[in-house]
Design a protein around this motif. Structure first.
Motif: not given
Length: 173
Positions: A142-149, A166-172
């Motif tokens: 997904x795109x988060x604040x203009x960056x792909x994760x 919601x729990x969220x985790x992500x990596x650029x």
């Protein structure tokens, strides 16, 4: 080309195909990383106690319901998300449900100015929200604040099984 060269070429191609079949690709490795980070975020919050909403507290200048795990308020509390990132890298967030929105109340996702993105909302037209509205987890890009994760989103449910965050985790990417 003689017979030996042909045999060697076939052997090299077979080895390459075999290696490609048995080595996970980068996407699979990132997916495993996301799932492990999600398990860490969930287990860390579960140790604090059951999730609940109690009162309100402003985050990033925006009024939001206060989400707790046990007696630990998550709004403007970065200890859990920062601890998860120390152990698993990437980014982590706790969102709280407010009407039809999900607001970041504890996060280490950064805005362009380098500040924490607290008070910002989950994209109401994004891929993740579709799954969350169905009460399901979402794993994907997904795109988060203009960056792909590469991300994971999972509903937080209260004792009555209502989705409260919601729990969220992500990596650029």
């Amino acid at each position: 080309m003689n017979l030996k060269q042909i045999a060697n070429s076939i052997w090299a191609i077979a080895c390459l195909i075999g290696a490609m079949m048995f080595l996970p690709d980068v996407g699979q490795a990132q997916d495993a990383k996301v799932k492990a980070a999600m398990e860490l975020l969930e287990s860390t919050t579960n140790k604090l106690g059951p999730p609940k909403i109690e009162g309100t507290e402003a985050v990033g200048g925006k009024a939001a319901p206060a989400i707790y795990f046990g007696s630990t308020k998550m709004n403007n509390n970065f200890e859990v998300v920062d601890d998860v990132v120390k152990q698993a890298q990437g980014t982590a967030t706790i969102f709280v449900k407010s009407g039809d929105e999900y607001i970041r109340v504890a996060t280490n996702v950064k805005k362009d100015d380098g500040s924490r993105a607290i008070g910002t909302v989950l994209d109401p037209k994004g891929k993740a929200i579709e799954s969350i509205r169905k009460g399901e987890a979402f794993y994907g890009e997904v795109d988060i604040l203009g960056k792909p994760y590469i991300t994971g989103y999972k509903p937080i449910r209260d004792s009555s099984k209502n989705v409260i965050g919601i729990y969220y985790v992500g990596y650029l990417k």
